[in-house]
Design an enzyme around this catalytic site. Structure first.
Site, short mmCIF file in Angstrom:
data_model
loop_
_atom_site.label_atom_id
_atom_site.label_comp_id
_atom_site.label_asym_id
_atom_site.label_seq_id
_atom_site.Cartn_x
_atom_site.Cartn_y
_atom_site.Cartn_z
CE LYS A 295 15.70 -10.71 -26.12
NZ LYS A 295 14.85 -10.94 -25.37
NE ARG B 86 11.91 -11.58 -18.71
CZ ARG B 86 12.09 -11.93 -19.97
NH1 ARG B 86 13.29 -12.81 -20.00
NH2 ARG B 86 11.44 -11.44 -21.00
CE1 TYR C 141 47.28 -22.89 -21.66
CE2 TYR C 141 44.92 -22.17 -22.23
CZ TYR C 141 46.15 -22.26 -22.04
OH TYR C 141 46.77 -20.78 -22.19
CG MET D 255 40.09 -15.79 -23.87
SD MET D 255 41.13 -14.35 -23.01
CE MET D 255 40.62 -14.88 -21.20
C1 PLP Z 1 13.79 -11.67 -26.07
C2 PLP Z 1 12.40 -11.31 -26.15
C3 PLP Z 1 11.52 -11.81 -27.29
C4 PLP Z 1 11.90 -12.49 -28.35
O1 PLP Z 1 12.08 -13.85 -28.31
P1 PLP Z 1 12.38 -14.86 -29.36
O2 PLP Z 1 12.16 -16.02 -28.84
O3 PLP Z 1 13.82 -14.70 -29.65
O4 PLP Z 1 11.34 -14.51 -30.41
C5 PLP Z 1 10.07 -11.38 -27.14
N1 PLP Z 1 9.65 -10.55 -26.07
C6 PLP Z 1 10.21 -10.42 -24.85
C7 PLP Z 1 10.12 -9.59 -23.83
C8 PLP Z 1 11.97 -10.66 -24.82
O5 PLP Z 1 12.54 -10.27 -24.10
#
Ligand code: PLP
Length: 400
Positions: A63, A161, A285, A333
Site C-alpha cells: 500500500k 478502525r 527562510y 519545499m
Molecule cells: C499497513 C498494514 C499492515 C502492515 O503493517 P507493518 O507494520 O508495516 O507490517 C498490516 N495490516 C494492515 C491492515 C495494514 O493496514
C-alpha cells in the site's frame, strides 16, 4: 530529450533512462531513491526463517506506493520472490498492480464501494467486504461473468478502525456464504498495540477474534499479524501474515527481538551548490541558523515537497564525505542546507539522507525519531518527483 555530459540521457521527467551502474545512472540527477532488490529478497528470507517452523503465507503489504519504494516494481519483484500474495488498502492500488502484470492474489484491506465491485471481479481482486450490499454486488458481478469471487471479512476486535464487530461478522459471513458467485476465503483482524512496549491487548483482541473464528470454521484463511505481531507473537501467525515494514528492512518495534533485516531504500542527492558564508550570515527562510564563524554550506536539492520532513530542520543529520553533518536552518519545499565546513565539498558530491555512506548509516527509524514521527511515515511520505532506481548486484535494472 537532451544528452548530459557523462552520456546519461535525461527524459522530460528528469529520470535517467536505460540500465547500468548506479554512479553513471545518477550523474544527471539532483536526488533519487535507490531500491536494493537484493535486500528485499534477504528480508523475505529472514522473515520466513524467523517464523519457522511455522510457515504462514506472506501477504506482502505494498500500500501507499509500497511505503515509498514504488508499488509496481516492488510488487513485481515480490511476485518473482515467491510471496503468496500482496495486500493494499485501496481498490485502485490493486488495479494498478494488475495492470502492471502482477498475477498473484491481491487483497484490498481498506474500504471499497459497491461501485467498485465490477472492477474487482474483472481484475480478480479480493475485496474485504464490510456489508451485505457490497457482497451481493460482487456476487452478482461474478455470477454474471461465470466466476466465483473470493472475499474476506475484517473483524473489528478493538482497534476500532475498519471492519465489523464480532457478532456482525458472523451474521455477514453466513449471509455471504448463501450467495452464489462468492466465496468467503478469509477472516482477519488487526492489532492496536502490536509495536508498543505493552502489547498485551493483542491477547484480548485474539480472544475476541478466535471466538468469531470458532463460529466460522468453514472459512479457510485467518490472519491477524502485521510485522510486529508476526515477529513478536508466534501464536498469532495463523495462516498468513501481513508484513510491510519488516520486508522493507526495518524493525517495527524497539521492543522485542527481530531478525537481521537490511533497509531496502536509500535516499541520495547531489550537492547543488557549496557556498562560503562569513560569520553572522544566515541560512534559509527566517535565517534561523547563523554562522558562528566562517562556514561552508551545501545546498541539498530535496525538500518537504519530496516528502523530506520539514520538522528535520535544525535537528536532522545527513551523510557527507562519510560523516554525519547537521541540517541547518529550515527545510524548504525543494531544498535544505547542510553544514559542510571543512570537508572541501563541491557541486555534485553525493549526500546520503537515508542509507549508508562509508562507515555511517542513517535509517528511517532514526530519522523518524528526530522528526517526531515514525519510520512508516518517513518512507511513505517520499514523493513521486524522486526517481526510483531498482538495483540488483550493483546495476540499475529498472526505474520509475
Ligand atoms: C499497513 C498494514 C499492515 C502492515 O503493517 P507493518 O507494520 O508495516 O507490517 C498490516 N495490516 C494492515 C491492515 C495494514 O493496514
Amino acid at each position: 530529450m537532451g544528452e548530459a555530459k557523462q552520456g546519461v540521457t535525461v527524459s522530460r521527467t528528469g529520470t535517467a533512462v536505460g540500465q547500468g551502474p548506479v554512479g553513471a545512472m545518477t550523474r544527471a540527477l539532483n536526488a533519487w531513491i535507490q531500491v536494493d532488490l537484493g535486500a528485499l529478497g534477504h528480508n523475505l528470507g529472514a522473515l520466513r526463517e524467523w517464523m519457522a517452523p511455522a510457515a504462514p503465507a506472506v501477504m506482502a503489504i505494498v500500500k501507499a506506493n509500497a511505503y515509498g519504494h514504488g508499488a509496481t516494481a516492488v510488487g513485481r519483484e515480490l511476485e518473482r520472490l515467491g510471496v503468496e500474495g500482496l495486500a493494499v488498502v485501496w481498490l485502485a492500488e490493486a488495479v494498478a498492480l494488475r495492470e502492471a502484470g502482477v498475477s498473484i492474489p491481491i487483497v484490498v484491506l481498506g474500504h471499497s464501494f459497491v461501485e467498485g465491485a465490477e472492477s474487482a471481479v474483472q481484475h480478480n481482486i479480493t475485496l474485504t467486504v464490510h456489508t451485505e450490499a457490497l457482497g451481493s454486488a460482487v456476487a452478482a458481478m461474478a455470477a454474471g461473468a461465470g466466476k466465483t469471487a473470493r472475499v474476506q471479512i475484517k473483524v473489528d476486535t478493538g482497534l476500532h478502525r475498519s471492519g465489523v464487530g464480532p457478532e456482525e461478522a458472523v451474521r455477514l459471513a453466513e449471509a455471504l456464504r448463501a450467495m452464489r458467485g462468492i466465496e468467503v476465503e478469509g477472516l482477519w483482524t488487526h492489532m492496536a498495540n502490536a509495536d508498543e512496549e505493552d502489547d498485551s491487548f493483542s491477547e484480548e483482541q485474539a480472544k475476541r477474534f478466535q471466538a468469531v473464528a470458532a463460529q466460522l470454521e468453514w472459512i479457510p484463511v485467518r490472519h491477524a499479524g502485521n510485522s510486529a505481531t508476526a515477529l513478536r507473537r508466534p501464536e498469532l501467525r495463523l495462516n498468513a501474515v501481513r508484513t510491510g515494514l519488516a520486508l522493507y528492512g526495518l524493525a517495527p518495534s524497539e521492543y522485542g527481538a527481530a531478525p537481521g533485516l537490511r533497509p531496502v531504500l536509500s535516499l541520495k542527492a547531489r550537492l547543488a551548490r557549496v557556498a562560503r558564508l562569513a560569520a553572522g550570515e544566515g541560512v534559509s527562510y527566517g535565517l534561523t541558523w547563523r554562522a558562528g564563524s566562517e562556514a561552508e554550506v551545501g545546498l541539498v536539492p530535496v525538500g518537504y515537497g519530496d516528502g523530506w520532513k520539514r520538522q528535520l530542520g535544525g535537528v536532522g543529520e545527513v551523510l557527507v564525505a562519510g560523516q554525519r553533518r547537521p541540517m541547518i536552518g529550515r527545510v524548504m519545499m525543494d531544498h535544505f542546507v547542510v553544514d559542510v565546513t571543512g570537508l572541501g565539498c563541491a557541486e555534485g558530491d553525493e549526500v546520503v539522507l537515508l542509507g549508508q555512506q562509508g562507515e555511517e548509516r542513517l535509517d528511517a527509524t532514526e530519522v523518524g525519531r528526530l522528526a517526531g514521527t515514525i519510520s512508516w511515515d518517513v518512507l511513505a511520505s517520499l514523493q513521486a518527483r524522486l526517481p526510483r532506481l531498482y538495483v540488483r548486484d550493483g546495476l540499475v535494472v529498472a526505474r520509475a
